[in-house]
Design a protein around this motif. Structure first.
Motif, short mmCIF file in Angstrom:
data_model
loop_
_atom_site.label_atom_id
_atom_site.label_comp_id
_atom_site.label_asym_id
_atom_site.label_seq_id
_atom_site.Cartn_x
_atom_site.Cartn_y
_atom_site.Cartn_z
N ARG A 199 1.19 -1.45 -0.02
CA ARG A 199 0.17 0.03 -0.08
C ARG A 199 0.38 1.57 -0.31
O ARG A 199 0.73 2.53 -0.67
N ALA A 200 2.27 0.92 0.60
CA ALA A 200 2.74 2.66 0.95
C ALA A 200 3.97 2.92 -0.61
O ALA A 200 3.41 4.01 -0.93
N TRP A 201 4.01 1.85 -0.90
CA TRP A 201 4.34 2.22 -2.38
C TRP A 201 3.70 2.78 -3.33
O TRP A 201 3.80 3.92 -4.35
N ALA A 293 12.07 0.97 1.14
CA ALA A 293 11.08 0.91 2.60
C ALA A 293 11.97 2.14 3.57
O ALA A 293 11.11 2.91 3.98
N ALA A 294 13.44 2.69 3.13
CA ALA A 294 13.06 3.97 3.41
C ALA A 294 12.88 4.86 3.31
O ALA A 294 12.52 6.25 3.72
N ALA A 295 12.28 5.02 1.95
CA ALA A 295 11.41 6.33 1.12
C ALA A 295 10.66 6.51 1.70
O ALA A 295 9.90 7.45 2.39
N CYS A 296 10.18 4.85 2.10
CA CYS A 296 8.62 4.80 3.11
C CYS A 296 8.39 5.70 4.07
O CYS A 296 7.49 6.02 5.24
N ALA A 297 9.42 5.09 5.04
CA ALA A 297 9.87 5.39 5.85
C ALA A 297 9.36 7.35 5.78
O ALA A 297 9.10 7.90 7.06
N PRO A 341 -9.81 0.20 2.87
CA PRO A 341 -9.07 -0.33 1.73
C PRO A 341 -7.79 0.53 2.12
O PRO A 341 -7.70 1.99 2.32
N GLU A 342 -6.76 -0.09 1.43
CA GLU A 342 -5.47 0.67 1.45
C GLU A 342 -5.20 1.01 2.45
O GLU A 342 -3.69 2.23 2.31
N SER A 343 -5.29 0.23 3.42
CA SER A 343 -4.57 1.16 4.48
C SER A 343 -3.42 -0.47 4.77
O SER A 343 -3.51 -1.54 4.25
N GLN A 344 -2.54 0.24 5.63
CA GLN A 344 -1.53 -0.58 6.60
C GLN A 344 -1.34 -0.78 8.12
O GLN A 344 -1.48 0.32 8.92
N ASP A 407 -2.64 4.97 5.72
CA ASP A 407 -2.91 5.22 4.21
C ASP A 407 -1.68 6.39 3.21
O ASP A 407 -1.03 5.78 4.17
N GLY A 408 -2.02 6.30 2.03
CA GLY A 408 -1.12 7.01 1.35
C GLY A 408 -0.97 8.39 1.88
O GLY A 408 0.16 9.14 1.72
#
Length: 429
Positions: A199-201, A293-297, A341-344, A407-408
């Motif tokens: 979802r994050a990417w 992963a670092a970018a999402c963080a 939806p679209e959540s983590q 989510d986003g």
């Protein structure tokens, strides 16, 4: 045109076209012009005027055809992109298709897309029918199609025009966009994304699409359409890009920008699409998945990956108690697949350290027994060299001090300890 190592020349098509279908049983009840006039006052300018003008010009055609004259639409792909059984049933029962097609030069505004979608939505509304976006292979109900058009200030949500499908391969997840070619730009792709960043990417890809589309249309702003537009090889994506793409500009945080390297991957098959690939910047050590992963963080910094404290104060103690009281419920929702939806789902847990516990976040991948969950670390731990971004971790539920749904746009539920920290009430030592 000056070609340098800092920019990537992308060819510009001579013209762009849009095609929308309206399936119906029988013939249309009203003319397209009458249907569009019924939207006056409900459809913001300049789109209403644009649709009216293009209907009177050779740039748009509206034809009614027997459904047998049109190539069959693949129901499996339509279903994969969200078509309901009711929509597929109406398509199967249709005898005719109203085909709305428009053509325009590359640039902003994308008059061909806005006008064609507006006319198709007007016709569909007049027969209580559906709109089929041929480019995206998507069903749209007329109200959703109209909502996706620009508001009175000319704003649109990019997620209404660009999809981000993904699939799995041996190296991880393969993400692509589907919708940038509406505007003349090549589609984006990313390969080797860790599974826990699904979802994050997808949100990062949408934000990157927004940023590159802005650069693209800026390059097309002149009176003459250029043969090429130069895009920066090192593209930046921020939380603001993601929030605007989702239509929530007021929710963006002051995140640091993330760098992504842009590479042209031309198709070897003349029938296939070329892509712009998003990769880690030059000099990044390790596999691409670690950088992603670092970018999402960085971009979803509403959840800080590395928080330390020794003795929690009253506010933090209450936050932890609140989070732990909801663990059974959030686990049940996770297992039942009823999260938004679209959540983590992510959890914060403690690692022992010489200066007190180090608290890190991990994305939950499975939670079969209440006492223990399996996840993927969202950060590199200082106290444990085995806990690295993207690495699998096993977390005891007794060590969990917080949880959150992302989510986003950031945190949509939970994150009580982070709220205490963000409120400027750090725990007392």
């Amino acid at each position: 045109m000056l070609i340098t190592d800092d920019f990537l020349p992308i060819p510009v098509p001579e013209s762009l076209s849009a095609t929308y279908l309206v399936p119906m049983a029988g013939l249309p009840r009203v003319s397209p012009k009458t249907a569009v006039r019924a939207l006056e006052g409900r459809l913001a300018e300049p789109v209403h005027g644009l649709a009216t003008q293009m209907l009177d010009s050779p740039l748009m055609t509206v034809d009614t055809r027997s459904i047998d004259e049109f190539p069959q639409l693949p129901p499996d792909l339509l279903a994969a992109f969200g078509a309901t059984e009711a929509q597929l049933g109406r398509l199967a029962a249709a005898s005719h298709l109203v085909v709305v097609q428009a053509e325009y030069r590359p640039g902003w505004p994308p008059a061909h897309e806005w006008a064609a979608r507006a006319v198709a939505a007007a016709v569909a509304e007049s027969v209580d029918g559906d709109v089929v976006d041929v480019f995206g292979l998507q069903f749209l109900d007329p109200a959703a199609a109209l909502r996706s058009l620009p508001d009175a200030e000319g704003r649109v949500r990019l997620v209404d025009w660009v999809l981000v499908p993904y699939s799995s391969d041996a190296e991880g997840l393969w993400f692509t966009t589907k919708g940038l070619r509406r505007f003349g730009l090549l589609e984006l792709q990313t390969q080797g994304v860790p599974d826990h960043l699904t979802r994050a990417w997808g949100a990062v890809m949408t934000g990157a699409a927004r940023r590159l589309l802005r650069d693209w249309t800026d390059g097309l702003a002149g009176e003459e359409v250029p043969a090429f537009v130069q895009l920066p090889v090192l593209a930046t994506v921020t939380g603001h890009d993601i929030a605007v793409a989702y239509g929530n500009p007021e929710q963006h945080g002051a995140t640091a920008p993330v760098l992504l390297r842009l590479e042209l991957d031309p198709a070897t098959d003349p029938e296939a699409d070329s892509f712009l690939s998003l990769r880690p910047p030059p000099g990044h050590p390790g596999p691409p998945g670690k950088y992603f992963a670092a970018a999402c963080a960085t971009l979803f910094s509403g959840i800080q990956p590395d928080v330390r404290y020794a003795r929690p104060g009253d506010a933090m103690s209450k936050a932890i108690a609140t989070a732990r009281a909801g663990l059974d419920d959030i686990r049940a929702r996770f297992l039942a697949g009823t999260l938004p939806p679209e959540s983590q789902l992510v959890v914060k847990y403690g690692l022992p350290g010489d200066e007190g516990p180090e608290f890190v976040w991990a994305g939950v991948t499975s939670w079969e027994v209440p006492e223990r969950l399996v996840g993927a670390s969202a950060s590199d731990a200082n106290t444990d060299p085995t806990v690295r971004i993207g690495s699998p971790v096993v977390v005891e539920a007794a060590d969990v001090v917080d949880w959150a749904l992302l989510d986003g746009t950031g945190v949509i539920e939970g994150g009580w300890t982070q709220a205490v920290l963000d409120a400027g009430e750090p725990p007392t030592a």
